[in-house]
Design a protein around this motif. Sequence first.
Motif, PDB file in Angstrom:
ATOM      1  N   VAL A 148     -25.245  19.568  56.001  1.00  0.00           N
ATOM      2  CA  VAL A 148     -25.722  19.366  57.368  1.00  0.00           C
ATOM      3  C   VAL A 148     -26.705  18.186  57.414  1.00  0.00           C
ATOM      4  CG1 VAL A 148     -26.963  20.438  59.284  1.00  0.00           C
ATOM      5  CG2 VAL A 148     -25.415  21.810  57.882  1.00  0.00           C
ATOM      6  N   GLU A 149     -27.621  18.123  56.421  1.00  0.00           N
ATOM      7  CA  GLU A 149     -28.620  17.070  56.378  1.00  0.00           C
ATOM      8  C   GLU A 149     -27.966  15.690  56.252  1.00  0.00           C
ATOM      9  OE1 GLU A 149     -28.820  19.762  54.528  1.00  0.00           O
ATOM     10  OE2 GLU A 149     -30.744  20.740  54.975  1.00  0.00           O
ATOM     11  N   ALA A 150     -26.985  15.589  55.359  1.00  0.00           N
ATOM     12  CA  ALA A 150     -26.315  14.297  55.162  1.00  0.00           C
ATOM     13  C   ALA A 150     -25.550  13.905  56.421  1.00  0.00           C
ATOM     14  CB  ALA A 150     -25.389  14.376  53.956  1.00  0.00           C
ATOM     15  N   ASP A 151     -24.870  14.894  57.029  1.00  0.00           N
ATOM     16  CA  ASP A 151     -24.138  14.628  58.270  1.00  0.00           C
ATOM     17  C   ASP A 151     -25.076  14.124  59.366  1.00  0.00           C
ATOM     18  OD1 ASP A 151     -21.719  15.266  57.200  1.00  0.00           O
ATOM     19  OD2 ASP A 151     -21.597  17.284  58.073  1.00  0.00           O
ATOM     20  N   SER A 152     -26.243  14.771  59.498  1.00  0.00           N
ATOM     21  CA  SER A 152     -27.202  14.348  60.529  1.00  0.00           C
ATOM     22  C   SER A 152     -27.698  12.940  60.258  1.00  0.00           C
ATOM     23  CB  SER A 152     -28.428  15.272  60.563  1.00  0.00           C
ATOM     24  OG  SER A 152     -28.058  16.587  60.342  1.00  0.00           O
ATOM     25  N   THR A 153     -27.985  12.642  58.991  1.00  0.00           N
ATOM     26  CA  THR A 153     -28.473  11.317  58.628  1.00  0.00           C
ATOM     27  C   THR A 153     -27.430  10.259  58.976  1.00  0.00           C
ATOM     28  OG1 THR A 153     -29.656  12.373  56.811  1.00  0.00           O
ATOM     29  CG2 THR A 153     -29.493   9.978  56.750  1.00  0.00           C
ATOM     30  N   ALA A 154     -26.183  10.548  58.603  1.00  0.00           N
ATOM     31  CA  ALA A 154     -25.105   9.601  58.902  1.00  0.00           C
ATOM     32  C   ALA A 154     -24.972   9.418  60.416  1.00  0.00           C
ATOM     33  CB  ALA A 154     -23.790  10.109  58.307  1.00  0.00           C
ATOM     34  N   TYR A 155     -25.087  10.527  61.125  1.00  0.00           N
ATOM     35  CA  TYR A 155     -24.955  10.453  62.590  1.00  0.00           C
ATOM     36  C   TYR A 155     -26.077   9.623  63.208  1.00  0.00           C
ATOM     37  CZ  TYR A 155     -24.062  11.845  67.399  1.00  0.00           C
ATOM     38  OH  TYR A 155     -23.776  11.814  68.733  1.00  0.00           O
ATOM     39  N   TYR A 156     -27.292   9.776  62.668  1.00  0.00           N
ATOM     40  CA  TYR A 156     -28.439   8.995  63.142  1.00  0.00           C
ATOM     41  C   TYR A 156     -28.176   7.500  62.954  1.00  0.00           C
ATOM     42  CZ  TYR A 156     -33.151   7.063  63.408  1.00  0.00           C
ATOM     43  OH  TYR A 156     -34.240   6.302  63.735  1.00  0.00           O
ATOM     44  N   ILE A 157     -27.690   7.139  61.775  1.00  0.00           N
ATOM     45  CA  ILE A 157     -27.400   5.718  61.486  1.00  0.00           C
ATOM     46  C   ILE A 157     -26.266   5.227  62.384  1.00  0.00           C
ATOM     47  CG2 ILE A 157     -26.621   4.105  59.690  1.00  0.00           C
ATOM     48  CD1 ILE A 157     -27.899   6.050  57.637  1.00  0.00           C
ATOM     49  N   TYR A 158     -25.252   6.062  62.542  1.00  0.00           N
ATOM     50  CA  TYR A 158     -24.093   5.736  63.388  1.00  0.00           C
ATOM     51  C   TYR A 158     -24.542   5.394  64.808  1.00  0.00           C
ATOM     52  CZ  TYR A 158     -20.075   6.895  66.374  1.00  0.00           C
ATOM     53  OH  TYR A 158     -19.108   6.881  67.337  1.00  0.00           O
ATOM     54  N   LYS A 159     -25.452   6.233  65.367  1.00  0.00           N
ATOM     55  CA  LYS A 159     -25.958   6.003  66.725  1.00  0.00           C
ATOM     56  C   LYS A 159     -26.728   4.676  66.803  1.00  0.00           C
ATOM     57  CE  LYS A 159     -26.846   9.182  69.634  1.00  0.00           C
ATOM     58  NZ  LYS A 159     -26.385   9.452  71.019  1.00  0.00           N
ATOM     59  N   LYS A 160     -27.520   4.407  65.775  1.00  0.00           N
ATOM     60  CA  LYS A 160     -28.330   3.187  65.734  1.00  0.00           C
ATOM     61  C   LYS A 160     -27.459   1.933  65.686  1.00  0.00           C
ATOM     62  CE  LYS A 160     -32.806   4.150  65.444  1.00  0.00           C
ATOM     63  NZ  LYS A 160     -33.822   3.479  66.264  1.00  0.00           N
ATOM     64  N   LEU A 161     -26.243   2.087  65.156  1.00  0.00           N
ATOM     65  CA  LEU A 161     -25.376   0.917  64.956  1.00  0.00           C
ATOM     66  C   LEU A 161     -24.267   0.810  66.009  1.00  0.00           C
ATOM     67  CD1 LEU A 161     -25.031   0.958  61.066  1.00  0.00           C
ATOM     68  CD2 LEU A 161     -26.342  -0.659  62.454  1.00  0.00           C
ATOM     69  N   LEU A 162     -24.324   1.682  67.032  1.00  0.00           N
ATOM     70  CA  LEU A 162     -23.259   1.715  68.041  1.00  0.00           C
ATOM     71  C   LEU A 162     -23.067   0.369  68.733  1.00  0.00           C
ATOM     72  CD1 LEU A 162     -23.152   5.082  70.020  1.00  0.00           C
ATOM     73  CD2 LEU A 162     -21.440   4.051  68.531  1.00  0.00           C
ATOM     74  N   ASN A 163     -24.176  -0.324  68.986  1.00  0.00           N
ATOM     75  CA  ASN A 163     -24.077  -1.602  69.696  1.00  0.00           C
ATOM     76  C   ASN A 163     -23.732  -2.774  68.776  1.00  0.00           C
ATOM     77  OD1 ASN A 163     -26.488  -1.375  68.436  1.00  0.00           O
ATOM     78  ND2 ASN A 163     -27.667  -2.470  70.000  1.00  0.00           N
TER      79      ASN A 163
END
Lengths: 206, 206
Positions: A148-163
């Motif tokens: 769960v922690e790794a998934d959340s971290t990846a998701y956080y980075i993913y959101k930051k890089l959306l643009n």
Amino acid sequence: MNFNNRLIDDAVNEISKLPGIGKRSALRVVLYLLRQPQVQTQLLSQSLSDLREKVMYCQVCFNISDHAVCNLCSSTKRDSTVICVVESIEDVMAIENTAQFRGLYHVLGGVISPVLGIVINDLTIAQLISRVSDSNVKELIFAMSTTVEADSTAYYIYKKLLNHNIEISTLARGIPLGDDLEYTDELTLGRSIIARIPFEKSIKVN
Amino acid sequence: MNFNNRLIDDAVNEISKLPGIGKRSALRVVLYLLRQPQVQTQLLSQSLSDLREKVMYCQVCFNISDHAVCNLCSSTKRDSTVICVVESIEDVMAIENTAQFRGLYHVLGGVISPVLGIVINDLTIAQLISRVSDSNVKELIFAMSTTVEADSTAYYIYKKLLNHNIEISTLARGIPLGDDLEYTDELTLGRSIIARIPFEKSIKVN
């Protein structure tokens, strides 16, 4: 077992702090070293202090390194448009050993974990974002644990890089190669049915 | 696993020379140390070099010691008329842990072994002989392995001490306590029948 000897007790205590080594194995190590020529202990002691004092981390990918920029990042043979995001330096090793990846790495230094008190600023996420912004990166591959922690971290980075105009992928998840279906855990098996892939893709080697 | 990093390779090489630790465990130790505060590696490295550089052996019994004469030899609570002859400092520990022996020790430093190139002068046999000659020793107990080399070494010492007026004994040999008879090896079982003891003796605790 107790020696009532400060030197031995100290050494046993320090050695038994290492992973996978208990008091008994530590004592075995100590008695072994006492039987060996003194130079062996000197080399061991020196290599340990050198390791911790002189070790450097690559300024670009934060992998372990002999120089300011590691061999992988400074290599002209690697594809600098693909970055594989991993948690730790062990993961770099593991992926390098597959010989299936020719891009560069980015070592996060862990994952966001409220339980362990690891926050965003403890990791190299900001450096990853600016690295992606400044260079010609075309794809980011998340090669992280399936927690769960790794998934959340990846998701956080993913959101930051959306643009940013880059592809973002993650490692394939499913039944490990060589595994018996009946012994595969239900969660993995269930997900593998939902995320089934075209048969042609499964027989593709590269 | 290969890091292509000199510091890590050196540390892994030195650690994997220790007994019971392979290359993989050594790498695990190295990566663990890199994650821990630097002070832990400093303490480990320091305790190892201290151990090997500052360790002393008792001038009387050759057990490991903090002083010129060890705590056991200088203790007034120990019976100095009985000396237990052992091969190594591990054996001192093992016997001390039984809490059944209140005499002193003499550490031979091994056994005579033509195969391993260990000769009489490599051991502390001469020191044992002069120790027995000079003091009020009444009994010598051989507490050694049940190997041909250990038996020969004990026999050599026994012959050297024949003209001294002391009792010489050896550890009881037989079926280990708690062992199933059917799993006891034939040699031990055979010897135990030949060397059977009066039943009253077997139920005596002290």
